[in-house]
Enzyme design. Structure first.
Site, PDB file in Angstrom:
ATOM      1  N   ASP A  67       0.819  -0.925   0.117  1.00 32.20           N
ATOM      2  CA  ASP A  67       0.016  -0.064  -0.213  1.00 32.20           C
ATOM      3  C   ASP A  67       0.754   1.157   0.089  1.00 32.20           C
ATOM      4  O   ASP A  67       2.117   1.302   0.018  1.00 32.20           O
ATOM      5  CB  ASP A  67      -1.048  -0.038   1.101  1.00 32.20           C
ATOM      6  CG  ASP A  67      -0.144  -0.481   2.454  1.00 32.20           C
ATOM      7  OD1 ASP A  67       0.910  -0.719   2.563  1.00 32.20           O
ATOM      8  OD2 ASP A  67      -0.937  -0.837   3.344  1.00 32.20           O
ATOM      9  N   ASN A 136      -7.853  -2.656  14.195  1.00 33.39           N
ATOM     10  CA  ASN A 136      -9.137  -3.153  13.610  1.00 33.39           C
ATOM     11  C   ASN A 136      -9.381  -4.028  12.610  1.00 33.39           C
ATOM     12  O   ASN A 136     -10.339  -4.193  12.087  1.00 33.39           O
ATOM     13  CB  ASN A 136      -9.668  -1.548  13.147  1.00 33.39           C
ATOM     14  CG  ASN A 136      -9.087  -1.288  11.823  1.00 33.39           C
ATOM     15  OD1 ASN A 136      -8.034  -1.969  11.304  1.00 33.39           O
ATOM     16  ND2 ASN A 136      -9.393  -0.271  11.422  1.00 33.39           N
ATOM     17  N   HIS A 138      -7.560  -4.510   9.747  1.00 32.50           N
ATOM     18  CA  HIS A 138      -7.183  -4.202   8.812  1.00 32.50           C
ATOM     19  C   HIS A 138      -5.823  -5.203   8.185  1.00 32.50           C
ATOM     20  O   HIS A 138      -5.043  -5.131   8.997  1.00 32.50           O
ATOM     21  CB  HIS A 138      -7.124  -2.930   8.209  1.00 32.50           C
ATOM     22  CG  HIS A 138      -5.935  -2.031   8.646  1.00 32.50           C
ATOM     23  ND1 HIS A 138      -5.913  -0.845   9.315  1.00 32.50           N
ATOM     24  CD2 HIS A 138      -4.615  -2.296   8.798  1.00 32.50           C
ATOM     25  CE1 HIS A 138      -4.666  -0.366   9.624  1.00 32.50           C
ATOM     26  NE2 HIS A 138      -3.809  -1.375   9.493  1.00 32.50           N
ATOM     27  N   GLU A 143      -9.906  -1.588   5.088  1.00 31.56           N
ATOM     28  CA  GLU A 143     -10.408  -1.248   6.341  1.00 31.56           C
ATOM     29  C   GLU A 143     -11.445  -2.090   6.466  1.00 31.56           C
ATOM     30  O   GLU A 143     -12.258  -2.558   5.519  1.00 31.56           O
ATOM     31  CB  GLU A 143     -10.687   0.187   6.566  1.00 31.56           C
ATOM     32  CG  GLU A 143      -9.493   1.378   6.268  1.00 31.56           C
ATOM     33  CD  GLU A 143      -8.492   1.166   7.686  1.00 31.56           C
ATOM     34  OE1 GLU A 143      -8.546   0.115   8.427  1.00 31.56           O
ATOM     35  OE2 GLU A 143      -7.603   2.149   7.826  1.00 31.56           O
TER      36      GLU A 143
HETATM   37  C1  F6R Z   1       1.535  -1.402   6.004  1.00 34.19           C
HETATM   38  C2  F6R Z   1       0.152  -2.172   6.259  1.00 34.19           C
HETATM   39  C3  F6R Z   1      -0.634  -1.926   7.451  1.00 34.19           C
HETATM   40  C4  F6R Z   1       0.335  -2.482   8.551  1.00 34.19           C
HETATM   41  C5  F6R Z   1      -0.687  -2.479   9.645  1.00 34.19           C
HETATM   42  C6  F6R Z   1      -0.032  -2.654  11.083  1.00 34.19           C
HETATM   43  O1  F6R Z   1       2.220  -1.573   4.698  1.00 34.19           O
HETATM   44  O2  F6R Z   1      -0.203  -2.660   5.189  1.00 34.19           O
HETATM   45  O3  F6R Z   1      -1.667  -3.050   7.195  1.00 34.19           O
HETATM   46  O4  F6R Z   1       0.624  -3.551   8.352  1.00 34.19           O
HETATM   47  O5  F6R Z   1      -1.256  -1.116   9.955  1.00 34.19           O
HETATM   48  O6  F6R Z   1       0.997  -1.519  11.319  1.00 34.19           O
HETATM   49  P1  F6R Z   1       2.097  -1.737  12.330  1.00 34.19           P
HETATM   50  O7  F6R Z   1       2.988  -2.783  12.248  1.00 34.19           O
HETATM   51  O8  F6R Z   1       2.905  -0.294  12.444  1.00 34.19           O
HETATM   52  O9  F6R Z   1       1.299  -1.949  13.985  1.00 34.19           O
END
Ligand code: F6R
Length: 258
Positions: A67, A136, A138, A143
């Site tokens: 992403d 959450n 995702h 989301e």
């Molecule tokens: C990042 C991504 C997100 C993160 C998620 C967890 O490329 O796709 O899904 O993996 O927000 O983020 P952290 O690891 O910072 O808790």
């Protein structure tokens, strides 16, 4: 789905890096799906150490990131394009031209989003996709409430995600973009192997929902229950709300076996 509960970050780093080493040993031209955020960093650090020790090379590999934010100026240090290079690919021998992100050519990202799934398919598909998970539920920036079979698309970040990610923007939520381009859940499910990593108590509810809950778009990571080669790598805190650990006789694997 296999679940591996590790005692500490160094075990997570070792087991996670082993998944990359195995894939690269099988195919030096493997296609890697990369995540940003904090969770994969110990694994990337371990891979950088292995690269420096001459134990692994990414010279023939390709990378497709999950992403990217929309709306950050080019070269912004917290863009995922900057992040993945700084934290991983530029510290090993990746050919930078093979590190792809799903944004950058049109201000709204739409054109690039539509092309991204075809680019991944043209590269032969993702061999190993590493994922973090949002509190959450995702994965990527899918989301709660989207399609379980979505392709790469422009998305709106949830308020919770923007709050969580404000730590990368001096704690100021107003600097966190509200739009992104993300691989869809359908895109992610096409990867041949998936490695989802979660650490810390703040991920425990999402981990319980993804492993033990119903498959629902309200917990997007639960879609991994439909994947036939997904490893869920967690620490004790992230595993703390799992109710049926002792019953996962076929799926609970020891870190020593990985
Ligand atoms: C990042 C991504 C997100 C993160 C998620 C967890 O490329 O796709 O899904 O993996 O927000 O983020 P952290 O690891 O910072 O808790």
């Amino acid at each position: 789905m296999r679940i591996c509960i590790c005692s500490d970050q160094s075990q997570i780093a070792r087991v996670g890096a082993n998944q990359f080493s195995e894939v690269m040993k099988e195919n030096s031209k493997a296609v890697l799906g990369l995540a940003t955020g904090s969770t994969p960093l110990p694994i990337y650090q371990e891979l950088i150490s292995r690269y420096k020790a001459g134990e692994i090379s990414f010279a023939g590999a390709q990378a497709f990131c999950l992403d990217e934010y929309l709306g950050l100026p080019a070269g912004h240090p917290e863009s995922y394009s900057s992040f993945i290079r700084r934290e991983f690919t530029a510290q090993v021998d990746f050919d930078d031209t093979t590190v792809h992100l799903p944004a950058g050519q049109s201000p709204e990202g739409t054109f690039v989003a539509e092309e991204y799934d075809s680019q991944i398919a043209a590269a032969g598909g993702v061999d190993l996709q590493i994922l973090g998970v949002g509190a959450n539920g995702h994965i990527g920036f899918n989301e709660p409430g989207g399609s379980l079979d979505s392709k790469t698309h422009v998305g709106i970040l949830a308020q919770k995600t923007r709050e969580d990610n404000a730590r990368f923007f001096d704690g100021d939520i107003s600097q966190v973009p509200d739009k992104c381009v993300t691989q869809g859940l359908g895109t992610i499910l096409k990867a041949r192997k998936v490695l989802l990593v979660a650490t810390g108590k703040q991920k425990a509810e999402a981990v319980a929902a993804l492993v033990e809950g119903a498959v629902t778009s309200m917990w997007p990571a639960s879609v991994l229950q439909a994947h036939n080669d997904a490893l869920i790598l967690v620490d004790e805190d992230a595993a703390s709300l799992l109710k049926n650990k002792d019953r996962y006789t076929n799926s609970l694997v020891s870190p020593d076996d990985l």
